[in-house]
Motif scaffolding. Structure first.
Motif, PDB file in Angstrom:
ATOM      1  N   UNK A 198       0.837  -1.198   0.000  1.00 26.02           N
ATOM      2  CA  UNK A 198       0.000   0.000   0.000  1.00 26.02           C
ATOM      3  C   UNK A 198       0.876   1.254   0.000  1.00 26.02           C
ATOM      4  N   UNK A 199       1.917   1.248   0.826  1.00 24.30           N
ATOM      5  CA  UNK A 199       2.795   2.420   0.865  1.00 24.30           C
ATOM      6  C   UNK A 199       3.587   2.566  -0.431  1.00 24.30           C
ATOM      7  N   UNK A 200       4.012   1.473  -1.022  1.00 23.97           N
ATOM      8  CA  UNK A 200       4.707   1.550  -2.320  1.00 23.97           C
ATOM      9  C   UNK A 200       3.799   2.228  -3.349  1.00 23.97           C
ATOM     10  N   UNK A 201       2.542   1.857  -3.367  1.00 24.15           N
ATOM     11  CA  UNK A 201       1.596   2.477  -4.305  1.00 24.15           C
ATOM     12  C   UNK A 201       1.361   3.944  -3.993  1.00 24.15           C
ATOM     13  N   UNK A 202       1.313   4.294  -2.713  1.00 21.00           N
ATOM     14  CA  UNK A 202       1.151   5.704  -2.334  1.00 21.00           C
ATOM     15  C   UNK A 202       2.351   6.522  -2.819  1.00 21.00           C
ATOM     16  N   UNK A 203       3.547   5.964  -2.654  1.00 15.08           N
ATOM     17  CA  UNK A 203       4.753   6.671  -3.096  1.00 15.08           C
ATOM     18  C   UNK A 203       4.759   6.805  -4.620  1.00 15.08           C
ATOM     19  N   UNK A 204       4.344   5.763  -5.329  1.00 16.32           N
ATOM     20  CA  UNK A 204       4.302   5.824  -6.793  1.00 16.32           C
ATOM     21  C   UNK A 204       3.359   6.928  -7.267  1.00 16.32           C
ATOM     22  N   UNK A 205       2.237   7.094  -6.585  1.00 14.36           N
ATOM     23  CA  UNK A 205       1.265   8.102  -6.990  1.00 14.36           C
ATOM     24  C   UNK A 205       1.705   9.526  -6.643  1.00 14.36           C
ATOM     25  N   UNK A 206       2.676   9.648  -5.758  1.00 13.95           N
ATOM     26  CA  UNK A 206       3.165  10.956  -5.344  1.00 13.95           C
ATOM     27  C   UNK A 206       4.698  10.952  -5.408  1.00 13.95           C
ATOM     28  N   UNK A 207       5.238  10.505  -6.521  1.00 11.12           N
ATOM     29  CA  UNK A 207       6.682  10.276  -6.636  1.00 11.12           C
ATOM     30  C   UNK A 207       7.523  11.550  -6.556  1.00 11.12           C
ATOM     31  N   UNK A 208       6.923  12.717  -6.729  1.00 10.74           N
ATOM     32  CA  UNK A 208       7.703  13.952  -6.578  1.00 10.74           C
ATOM     33  C   UNK A 208       8.151  14.152  -5.128  1.00 10.74           C
ATOM     34  N   UNK A 209       7.496  13.504  -4.204  1.00  9.91           N
ATOM     35  CA  UNK A 209       7.835  13.613  -2.782  1.00  9.91           C
ATOM     36  C   UNK A 209       8.583  12.376  -2.278  1.00  9.91           C
ATOM     37  N   UNK A 210       9.185  11.625  -3.184  1.00 10.98           N
ATOM     38  CA  UNK A 210       9.798  10.334  -2.867  1.00 10.98           C
ATOM     39  C   UNK A 210      10.661  10.375  -1.612  1.00 10.98           C
ATOM     40  N   UNK A 211      11.628  11.275  -1.562  1.00 14.23           N
ATOM     41  CA  UNK A 211      12.556  11.304  -0.429  1.00 14.23           C
ATOM     42  C   UNK A 211      11.884  11.716   0.877  1.00 14.23           C
ATOM     43  N   UNK A 212      10.805  12.457   0.806  1.00 17.88           N
ATOM     44  CA  UNK A 212      10.111  12.899   2.013  1.00 17.88           C
ATOM     45  C   UNK A 212       9.357  11.757   2.700  1.00 17.88           C
ATOM     46  N   UNK A 213       9.117  10.658   1.987  1.00 21.18           N
ATOM     47  CA  UNK A 213       8.436   9.510   2.596  1.00 21.18           C
ATOM     48  C   UNK A 213       9.366   8.731   3.524  1.00 21.18           C
ATOM     49  N   UNK A 214      10.663   8.926   3.406  1.00 20.63           N
ATOM     50  CA  UNK A 214      11.619   8.192   4.233  1.00 20.63           C
ATOM     51  C   UNK A 214      11.453   8.507   5.707  1.00 20.63           C
ATOM     52  N   UNK A 215      11.755   7.534   6.550  1.00 21.06           N
ATOM     53  CA  UNK A 215      11.681   7.747   7.989  1.00 21.06           C
ATOM     54  C   UNK A 215      11.133   6.534   8.710  1.00 21.06           C
ATOM     55  N   UNK A 216      10.845   6.735   9.997  1.00 22.51           N
ATOM     56  CA  UNK A 216      10.321   5.674  10.854  1.00 22.51           C
ATOM     57  C   UNK A 216       8.872   6.004  11.185  1.00 22.51           C
ATOM     58  N   UNK A 217       8.018   5.002  11.038  1.00 21.31           N
ATOM     59  CA  UNK A 217       6.594   5.151  11.311  1.00 21.31           C
ATOM     60  C   UNK A 217       6.231   4.191  12.444  1.00 21.31           C
TER      61      UNK A 217
END
Length: 183
Positions: free
Chosen positions: A53-72
């Protein structure tokens, strides 16, 4: 005169009951093992679905790719903007707003926020922690850890430092890792 025995004796009945009880205990233990195995399989499937699910979310908003990094690992506060609502009177969400919304939604799913019993979240993984590592080239690695039902070995010991640092080291820690390329 000899008498013929009719029926069964009390000792025969007791022996038959002992054999029956031993068999029933074995069947009950088999049932418990099967239930635990089924639950562990369910957890693994749930982790797989969450990571994808998160991979798909990142694909749909790939301009923010690096901002998705971190600990959840906890439930964030509700974002200022709900990006799921399709309201013609509101402008579309910006990529930055979508990033915040995706993070919120994903952590809510991880913590089981959509399935509740009373006030308690019951639909997520136990002690779920997810770590996302991104690279400029579009390489993304997501590690999801959770607490399994049985104590065996720490599931992260076979991985590198990134995965081992995701979650708490424990003999019940389970791990699901995916590497993908997003461009």
């Amino acid at each position: 005169m000899k008498r013929k025995q009719q029926g069964t004796t009390l000792i025969e009945v007791l022996v038959a009951l002992v054999i029956l009880v031993v068999g029933l205990i074995g069947i009950f233990n088999l049932h418990l093992v099967a239930k635990r195995g089924s639950f562990a399989s369910f957890q693994q499937t749930q982790a797989s679905l969450l990571v994808n699910d998160m991979v798909n979310r990142i694909k749909l908003n790939s301009t923010q790719l690096n901002a998705y990094g971190g600990v959840y690992n906890s439930l964030p506060s509700f974002p200022d903007r709900n990006c799921d609502l399709a309201d013609s009177n509101l402008p579309h969400c910006t990529p930055a707003q979508m990033l915040i919304w995706d993070r919120y939604q994903w952590q809510l799913l991880m913590q089981g926020g959509y399935e509740q019993a009373g006030e308690k979240n019951v639909g997520g993984l136990d002690s779920a922690v997810a770590c996302i590592e991104t690279a400029i080239e579009g390489n993304v690695r997501i590690a999801m850890t959770w607490r399994g039902i049985n104590s065996t070995t720490d599931g992260a010991t076979q991985y590198d430092d990134f995965v081992q640092s995701c979650g708490i080291s424990d003999s019940r820690r389970r791990v699901y890792v995916i590497n993908t390329l997003i461009f």
